[in-house]
Write an enzyme that holds these catalytic residues in place. Structure first.
Site, mmCIF file in Angstrom:
data_model
loop_
_atom_site.group_PDB
_atom_site.id
_atom_site.type_symbol
_atom_site.label_atom_id
_atom_site.label_comp_id
_atom_site.label_asym_id
_atom_site.label_seq_id
_atom_site.Cartn_x
_atom_site.Cartn_y
_atom_site.Cartn_z
ATOM 1 N N ILE A 137 -79.179 -25.336 -1.770
ATOM 2 C CA ILE A 137 -79.167 -24.444 -0.597
ATOM 3 C C ILE A 137 -80.261 -24.834 0.390
ATOM 4 C CG2 ILE A 137 -79.281 -22.043 0.194
ATOM 5 C CD1 ILE A 137 -78.639 -21.164 -2.657
ATOM 6 N N LYS A 206 -90.749 -20.517 -7.667
ATOM 7 C CA LYS A 206 -89.980 -20.556 -6.416
ATOM 8 C C LYS A 206 -90.414 -19.415 -5.484
ATOM 9 C CE LYS A 206 -86.096 -22.739 -8.758
ATOM 10 N NZ LYS A 206 -84.914 -22.504 -9.593
HETATM 11 N N1 HSE Z 1 -83.481 -24.314 -14.289
HETATM 12 C C1 HSE Z 1 -83.352 -24.054 -12.901
HETATM 13 C C2 HSE Z 1 -82.303 -22.989 -12.696
HETATM 14 C C3 HSE Z 1 -82.951 -25.308 -12.184
HETATM 15 O O1 HSE Z 1 -81.619 -22.638 -13.650
HETATM 16 O O2 HSE Z 1 -82.174 -22.480 -11.600
HETATM 17 C C4 HSE Z 1 -82.995 -25.151 -10.712
HETATM 18 O O3 HSE Z 1 -84.292 -25.041 -10.249
#
Ligand code: HSE
Ligand code: NDP
Length: 432
Positions: A137, A206
């Site tokens: 995205i 994130k």
């Molecule tokens: N392990 C992460 C997820 C990968 O499941 O979103 C993507 O950052």
């Protein structure tokens, strides 16, 4: 078009790296036309050199990543190893040796983003990391560039594909947690150690990155309040359904109402089925951004997996290569607001609390008093007598919005009441 190729070194050739190499090879002509120069894969660092890597010339493979980044003729390093070390040292060494960096490494960026930005700036190189948040995205660039003239107040989303996949399976097919996790791992969504996904560390990293960009301040992983989703049960989903809700692991970054601080948090939450995030299924991600002038924006798409993540990496690679040709740099760190990050206790939210209580006169009044003593206003109460003959009832209370500290204080006080036999479930309610 320039005929001398730009040289790219790939650090890591696993789920993401192998797809980056494949797309670089199969789309070489298009990439060259878009960049204005051919792009050559000049080396690939891995741990296991003997593993068969389809489409990659064996002479490009090395286990000496340090020598590769020190070669001096590499224009761009693509770091898709993951983890903090050796990735951090390799990236800073790459800057020192004149290479820009594209990385998908949210763990490292959430911990050391500021130092990496500083190193990039010192050596006149770029640091791009679209793939680090929400896979394919486009989100980092819209926040960093497209919305650079607006004021972002809130970012709320589903940013971990694995946990969304697991919660979706639990909700829709009644699958157990382990069964759903095994399926997510087999599909390449889960990290090698799924703890990072299911305990919310991946989403928290994130959230730190998103909050930092959105609010132009430094937010590190340690600043993010985090709860995983391993304790979400079938009973929680049943409660959610009764309220017309489902359960999602949300990352929420907010500017305080007075604008003087920010918060970032990750936890499971009930959201109404009518909310667009409720219909985000499987490993998809979606992020809502609320900005002063733009209003509400929603970004949606595949948040994990080799090819989708490689798409974001390739987009960055094209941008960085163009910058190299133009002898320019993309945006660096923007942290000028220096807003403090407040604790979870100051976040204003709502709770859904499910209690097992004695089914006798006065209990409801006792429970309501505890809420009142903590300044928490009750929105709805639902009581259901139980058929097991032990004189117990289930009491489900949904509160109005209140500071999280007051809500958690209320739950602690409820636990101490003799008439409260147990707290069956506590879940925040968002998205209304
Ligand atoms: N392990 C992460 C997820 C990968 O499941 O979103 C993507 O950052
Ligand atoms: P993998 O575990 O599949 O791949 C890691 C690669 O790095 C492997 O090729 C491995 O080599 C190599 N490697 C590990 N240690 C070293 C080392 N010391 N020196 C050289 N090479 C090394 O990880 P992913 O591809 O899944 O993830 C890569 C990055 O992308 C991570 O930062 C991850 O968080 C991020 N990301 C991943 C997503 C996904 O869906 N998988 C989505 C978004 C971001 P070998 O092959 O020999 O084992």
């Amino acid at each position: 078009m320039r005929t001398r190729p730009l040289k790219v070194a790939l650090l890591g050739c696993g789920v993401v790296g192998s797809e980056v190499a494949r797309i670089m090879t199969t789309h070489a002509d298009d990439l060259a036309a878009r960049i204005g120069a051919p792009v050559e894969l000049a080396g690939v660092a891995v741990r296991r050199p003997d593993k068969v890597r389809e489409g990659i010339a064996p002479e490009l493979i090395t286990t000496d990543a340090t020598a590769l980044v020190k070669r001096g003729d590499i224009d761009v390093i693509v770091e898709v190893i993951g983890g903090v070390e050796p990735a951090r040292t390799l990236i800073t060494t790459a800057f020192e040796h004149g290479a820009s960096v594209v990385s998908a490494n949210k763990a490292l960026l959430a911990q050391d983003g500021a130092a990496l930005y500083a190193a990039a700036e010192e050596h006149g190189q770029d640091l791009y990391y679209e793939a680090a948040v929400a896979g394919a995205i486009p989100l980092v660039r819209p926040l960093r560039e497209s919305l650079a003239g607006d004021k972002i107040n809130r970012v709320m989303g589903i940013v971990n594909g694995t946990t969304n996949f697991i919660l979706d399976k639990m909700d829709t097919s009644g699958a157990g947690y382990s069964e759903a996790l095994d399926e997510a791992t087999a599909l390449g969504y889960a990290e090698a150690d799924p703890t990072a996904d299911v305990e919310g560390f991946d989403a928290a990293a994130k959230a730190a990155i998103l909050a930092g960009i959105a609010f132009h301040t430094r937010v590190r992983l340690d600043d993010v309040y985090r709860e995983g989703m391993t304790e979400v049960t079938a009973a929680d989903f049943a409660s959610a359904k009764q309220m017309g809700c489902t359960i999602k692991l949300l990352a929420i970054c907010e500017r305080a109402a007075d604008g003087g601080s920010v918060t970032a948090r990750v936890h499971p939450a009930m959201i109404p089925l009518s909310h667009p995030l409720a219909s985000v299924r499987e490993a998809y991600n979606a992020v809502f951004v609320e900005a002063e002038a733009a209003g509400q924006l929603m970004f949606y798409g595949p948040g994990a997996g080799g090819a989708p993540t490689a798409s974001a990496v390739l987009g960055d690679l094209v941008a960085v290569c163009r910058n190299k040709l133009n002898e320019a740099n993309g945006p660096g760190e923007s942290a000028y607001t220096q807003l403090p990050v407040s604790s979870m206790g100051e976040v204003v939210t709502r709770y859904h609390i499910s209690l097992d209580v004695a089914d006798k006169p006065g209990v409801l009044a006792q429970v309501a008093t505890v809420f009142a003593e903590h300044g928490v206003s009750i929105d709805t109460v639902r009581q259901q007598g139980r058929q097991d003959g032990f004189g117990e009832a289930s009491l489900v209370v949904v509160t109005h919005r209140a500071p999280d500290a007051a809500l958690s204080g209320t739950v602690e006080a409820l636990r101490k009441l003799d008439t409260v036999r147990g707290v069956a479930s506590i879940m925040r309610v968002e998205g209304e």
